[in-house]
Write a protein that holds these residues in place. Structure first.
Motif, PDB file in Angstrom:
ATOM      1  N   LYS A 126      61.748  24.999 -38.325  1.00 59.21           N
ATOM      2  CA  LYS A 126      61.606  24.685 -36.902  1.00 59.21           C
ATOM      3  C   LYS A 126      62.146  25.822 -36.043  1.00 59.21           C
ATOM      4  O   LYS A 126      63.205  26.380 -36.331  1.00 59.21           O
ATOM      5  N   SER A 127      61.415  26.151 -34.984  1.00 60.03           N
ATOM      6  CA  SER A 127      61.855  27.200 -34.061  1.00 60.03           C
ATOM      7  C   SER A 127      62.716  26.573 -32.970  1.00 60.03           C
ATOM      8  O   SER A 127      62.217  25.879 -32.080  1.00 60.03           O
ATOM      9  N   ARG A 128      64.022  26.824 -33.062  1.00 61.69           N
ATOM     10  CA  ARG A 128      64.974  26.315 -32.072  1.00 61.69           C
ATOM     11  C   ARG A 128      65.335  27.471 -31.139  1.00 61.69           C
ATOM     12  O   ARG A 128      66.131  28.335 -31.482  1.00 61.69           O
ATOM     13  N   ASN A 129      64.737  27.468 -29.964  1.00 62.37           N
ATOM     14  CA  ASN A 129      64.855  28.568 -29.012  1.00 62.37           C
ATOM     15  C   ASN A 129      65.667  28.076 -27.813  1.00 62.37           C
ATOM     16  O   ASN A 129      65.128  27.835 -26.736  1.00 62.37           O
ATOM     17  N   VAL A 130      66.967  27.923 -28.019  1.00 58.85           N
ATOM     18  CA  VAL A 130      67.831  27.220 -27.058  1.00 58.85           C
ATOM     19  C   VAL A 130      68.895  28.172 -26.503  1.00 58.85           C
ATOM     20  O   VAL A 130      69.441  28.994 -27.236  1.00 58.85           O
ATOM     21  N   ILE A 131      69.166  28.047 -25.206  1.00 61.06           N
ATOM     22  CA  ILE A 131      70.172  28.900 -24.559  1.00 61.06           C
ATOM     23  C   ILE A 131      71.207  28.046 -23.824  1.00 61.06           C
ATOM     24  O   ILE A 131      70.917  26.930 -23.395  1.00 61.06           O
ATOM     25  N   PRO A 132      72.433  28.571 -23.647  1.00 57.32           N
ATOM     26  CA  PRO A 132      73.534  27.804 -23.043  1.00 57.32           C
ATOM     27  C   PRO A 132      73.655  28.040 -21.531  1.00 57.32           C
ATOM     28  O   PRO A 132      74.659  28.557 -21.037  1.00 57.32           O
ATOM     29  N   LYS A 133      72.651  27.639 -20.801  1.00 56.34           N
ATOM     30  CA  LYS A 133      72.615  27.921 -19.357  1.00 56.34           C
ATOM     31  C   LYS A 133      73.852  27.397 -18.620  1.00 56.34           C
ATOM     32  O   LYS A 133      74.477  28.109 -17.826  1.00 56.34           O
ATOM     33  N   ARG A 134      74.229  26.165 -18.867  1.00 60.77           N
ATOM     34  CA  ARG A 134      75.342  25.574 -18.126  1.00 60.77           C
ATOM     35  C   ARG A 134      76.669  26.261 -18.449  1.00 60.77           C
ATOM     36  O   ARG A 134      77.484  26.487 -17.537  1.00 60.77           O
ATOM     37  N   LEU A 135      76.897  26.581 -19.715  1.00 65.90           N
ATOM     38  CA  LEU A 135      78.140  27.275 -20.072  1.00 65.90           C
ATOM     39  C   LEU A 135      78.230  28.623 -19.355  1.00 65.90           C
ATOM     40  O   LEU A 135      79.270  28.977 -18.796  1.00 65.90           O
ATOM     41  N   THR A 138      65.416  22.790 -17.776  1.00 66.58           N
ATOM     42  CA  THR A 138      63.966  22.886 -17.933  1.00 66.58           C
ATOM     43  C   THR A 138      63.512  22.747 -19.388  1.00 66.58           C
ATOM     44  O   THR A 138      62.327  22.872 -19.673  1.00 66.58           O
ATOM     45  N   GLY A 139      64.440  22.524 -20.295  1.00 64.72           N
ATOM     46  CA  GLY A 139      64.084  22.374 -21.699  1.00 64.72           C
ATOM     47  C   GLY A 139      63.143  21.200 -21.919  1.00 64.72           C
ATOM     48  O   GLY A 139      63.280  20.151 -21.279  1.00 64.72           O
ATOM     49  N   GLY A 164      77.803  15.383 -18.666  1.00 67.63           N
ATOM     50  CA  GLY A 164      76.366  15.395 -18.872  1.00 67.63           C
ATOM     51  C   GLY A 164      75.984  16.134 -20.143  1.00 67.63           C
ATOM     52  O   GLY A 164      76.681  16.048 -21.152  1.00 67.63           O
ATOM     53  N   ILE A 165      74.893  16.880 -20.090  1.00 69.51           N
ATOM     54  CA  ILE A 165      74.369  17.597 -21.247  1.00 69.51           C
ATOM     55  C   ILE A 165      74.843  19.044 -21.223  1.00 69.51           C
ATOM     56  O   ILE A 165      74.735  19.726 -20.207  1.00 69.51           O
ATOM     57  N   VAL A 166      75.344  19.523 -22.367  1.00 75.31           N
ATOM     58  CA  VAL A 166      75.715  20.934 -22.503  1.00 75.31           C
ATOM     59  C   VAL A 166      75.162  21.469 -23.819  1.00 75.31           C
ATOM     60  O   VAL A 166      75.386  20.883 -24.876  1.00 75.31           O
ATOM     61  N   ASN A 167      74.422  22.580 -23.740  1.00 75.51           N
ATOM     62  CA  ASN A 167      73.931  23.250 -24.951  1.00 75.51           C
ATOM     63  C   ASN A 167      75.047  24.103 -25.538  1.00 75.51           C
ATOM     64  O   ASN A 167      75.553  25.010 -24.868  1.00 75.51           O
ATOM     65  N   LEU A 168      75.417  23.810 -26.767  1.00 78.10           N
ATOM     66  CA  LEU A 168      76.471  24.560 -27.455  1.00 78.10           C
ATOM     67  C   LEU A 168      75.801  25.534 -28.424  1.00 78.10           C
ATOM     68  O   LEU A 168      75.695  25.288 -29.620  1.00 78.10           O
ATOM     69  N   VAL A 169      75.342  26.644 -27.863  1.00 79.07           N
ATOM     70  CA  VAL A 169      74.607  27.665 -28.619  1.00 79.07           C
ATOM     71  C   VAL A 169      75.006  29.037 -28.086  1.00 79.07           C
ATOM     72  O   VAL A 169      75.515  29.153 -26.981  1.00 79.07           O
ATOM     73  N   SER A 170      74.746  30.084 -28.873  1.00 73.16           N
ATOM     74  CA  SER A 170      74.977  31.440 -28.380  1.00 73.16           C
ATOM     75  C   SER A 170      73.884  31.786 -27.372  1.00 73.16           C
ATOM     76  O   SER A 170      72.832  31.159 -27.355  1.00 73.16           O
ATOM     77  N   THR A 177      68.364  20.416 -31.721  1.00 77.58           N
ATOM     78  CA  THR A 177      67.052  20.080 -32.289  1.00 77.58           C
ATOM     79  C   THR A 177      66.272  19.132 -31.390  1.00 77.58           C
ATOM     80  O   THR A 177      65.086  18.897 -31.605  1.00 77.58           O
ATOM     81  N   ILE A 178      66.911  18.609 -30.351  1.00 81.39           N
ATOM     82  CA  ILE A 178      66.243  17.672 -29.443  1.00 81.39           C
ATOM     83  C   ILE A 178      65.087  18.325 -28.703  1.00 81.39           C
ATOM     84  O   ILE A 178      64.149  17.660 -28.276  1.00 81.39           O
ATOM     85  N   TYR A 179      65.126  19.658 -28.572  1.00 84.06           N
ATOM     86  CA  TYR A 179      64.041  20.358 -27.879  1.00 84.06           C
ATOM     87  C   TYR A 179      62.868  20.594 -28.823  1.00 84.06           C
ATOM     88  O   TYR A 179      63.026  20.664 -30.036  1.00 84.06           O
ATOM     89  N   ARG A 180      61.697  20.768 -28.248  1.00 85.03           N
ATOM     90  CA  ARG A 180      60.488  20.975 -29.053  1.00 85.03           C
ATOM     91  C   ARG A 180      60.519  22.308 -29.786  1.00 85.03           C
ATOM     92  O   ARG A 180      61.257  23.225 -29.425  1.00 85.03           O
ATOM     93  N   PHE A 181      59.707  22.426 -30.819  1.00 85.10           N
ATOM     94  CA  PHE A 181      59.460  23.696 -31.504  1.00 85.10           C
ATOM     95  C   PHE A 181      58.984  24.687 -30.448  1.00 85.10           C
ATOM     96  O   PHE A 181      58.012  24.438 -29.733  1.00 85.10           O
ATOM     97  N   SER A 182      59.646  25.838 -30.345  1.00 86.60           N
ATOM     98  CA  SER A 182      59.271  26.773 -29.285  1.00 86.60           C
ATOM     99  C   SER A 182      59.362  28.220 -29.730  1.00 86.60           C
ATOM    100  O   SER A 182      60.425  28.698 -30.121  1.00 86.60           O
ATOM    101  N   LEU A 183      58.228  28.898 -29.644  1.00 85.21           N
ATOM    102  CA  LEU A 183      58.178  30.348 -29.834  1.00 85.21           C
ATOM    103  C   LEU A 183      58.035  31.054 -28.486  1.00 85.21           C
ATOM    104  O   LEU A 183      58.205  32.263 -28.389  1.00 85.21           O
ATOM    105  N   ASP A 184      57.728  30.280 -27.447  1.00 83.29           N
ATOM    106  CA  ASP A 184      57.334  30.869 -26.170  1.00 83.29           C
ATOM    107  C   ASP A 184      58.333  30.666 -25.040  1.00 83.29           C
ATOM    108  O   ASP A 184      58.299  31.387 -24.049  1.00 83.29           O
ATOM    109  N   LYS A 185      59.219  29.719 -25.153  1.00 83.62           N
ATOM    110  CA  LYS A 185      60.079  29.375 -24.022  1.00 83.62           C
ATOM    111  C   LYS A 185      61.500  29.097 -24.473  1.00 83.62           C
ATOM    112  O   LYS A 185      61.725  28.414 -25.473  1.00 83.62           O
ATOM    113  N   GLU A 186      62.463  29.657 -23.725  1.00 80.94           N
ATOM    114  CA  GLU A 186      63.866  29.344 -23.980  1.00 80.94           C
ATOM    115  C   GLU A 186      64.206  28.001 -23.349  1.00 80.94           C
ATOM    116  O   GLU A 186      63.893  27.756 -22.183  1.00 80.94           O
ATOM    117  N   MET A 187      64.864  27.150 -24.132  1.00 82.71           N
ATOM    118  CA  MET A 187      65.160  25.795 -23.684  1.00 82.71           C
ATOM    119  C   MET A 187      66.588  25.704 -23.145  1.00 82.71           C
ATOM    120  O   MET A 187      67.552  25.966 -23.869  1.00 82.71           O
TER     121      MET A 187
END
Length: 302
Positions: free
Chosen positions: A272-281, A131-132, A220-226, A117-127
């Protein structure tokens, strides 16, 4: 691996981790607000997440520490609840930092909860982690303060990883249980506009990813998302189909706000639109078992 400490490990996510790691560690210790006891070879040690009382000794020689402490955000954001949401995260993180610095042999790796949820509401960009874009509201500012409390204290002999976790879907806990109930009584349509993204992760991938992070010593930071966020309308439609219910009445924003008031929660949790991807994983080579919501539902709902 020898010793795993899970702070606040008696809830849904803690039990997911216990089930995953119980045959991989010689010893598992749960820090809990409940009484100290040993059940099924799992040691439970009382703590209040604010002060030392003897629990800190358990950190000596630990292979890993996973901190899940924090008041649930599934509540009304009253002044008192907001205060508790923030302090429960900050205080537990600060006292663990102090405990680690006092250790003769501190934990090798500390994984601290954070939130997607730390990332902004996003319909347009994967976080992703690089670059999130960070937003600005109560929940986001809690997450920022939480991560600041975690990282600002240097622990030279302990690796640190912040887990920006999304909605975890499980058979016995998490967000899927109330959503399934809602769908079964006919209210499984889109929520609000339905175009908001849901970032989610299957409970098995949640545990496997944490295992992977420990093995690879990711810091560091890791996104734990599908890898595949899904729009709310599609999520709910696939949920309907998975439970065999023929239709779902949509809940517009007005009705959601009324319903949220009566069940004492916040509409933000679903709007809230949570548009998050697990780039580092993914770049590190982690393989998801459940990267498709239909496959996840088939596993969790049968």
């Amino acid at each position: 691996m020898s010793k795993l400490i899970i702070a606040a490990g008696t809830g849904f996510l803690g039990q997911v981790l216990v089930n995953h790691f119980k045959n991989k560690f010689e010893e598992i210790v749960i820090l809990t607000r409940g009484k100290s006891q040993t059940i099924d070879a799992i040691k439970y040690v009382n703590w209040n997440a604010k002060t030392f009382s003897g629990w800190e000794n358990e950190l000596e020689g630990a292979t890993a520490l996973i901190n899940l402490a924090g008041k649930s955000v599934d509540c009304r954001y009253t002044k008192e609840n907001k205060r508790e949401i923030l302090l429960s995260r900050i205080e537990s993180t600060r006292i663990l930092n102090k405990a680690i610095l006092n250790c003769v042999t501190p934990p090798k790796h500390w994984l601290n909860s954070s939130t997607a949820t730390i990332y902004r509401f996003s319909l347009d960009k994967e976080m992703d982690e690089t670059t999130g874009e960070i937003g600005n509201d109560f929940s986001i500012n809690v997450a920022l303060s939480w991560e600041k409390a975690f990282f600002k204290t240097e622990t030279p002999n302990t690796l640190k990883t912040a887990l920006r976790t999304s909605i975890v879907l499980g058979k016995k806990g998490g967000a899927l249980i109330p959503l399934k109930t809602l769908a079964k009584i006919g209210f499984g349509g889109k929520q609000g506009k339905g175009n908001q993204f849901i970032s989610w992760i299957h409970e098995d991938d949640f545990a496997n990813a944490i295992d992977f992070i420990l093995q690879k010593e990711m810091i560091g930071i890791v996104n734990l998302v599908s890898p595949k966020p899904i729009r709310d309308a599609d999520f709910m439609k696939k949920l309907q189909r998975s439970i065999g219910f023929p239709f779902g009445i949509p809940l517009n924003t007005f009705l959601l706000k009324i319903g949220a008031f009566f069940i004492r929660t916040q509409p933000e949790l679903v709007l809230k639109s949570r548009n998050v991807i697990p780039k580092r994983l993914i770049e590190s080579g982690f393989k998801f078992k459940f990267d498709n919501i239909e496959v996840a539902f088939r596993n969790l709902l049968n």
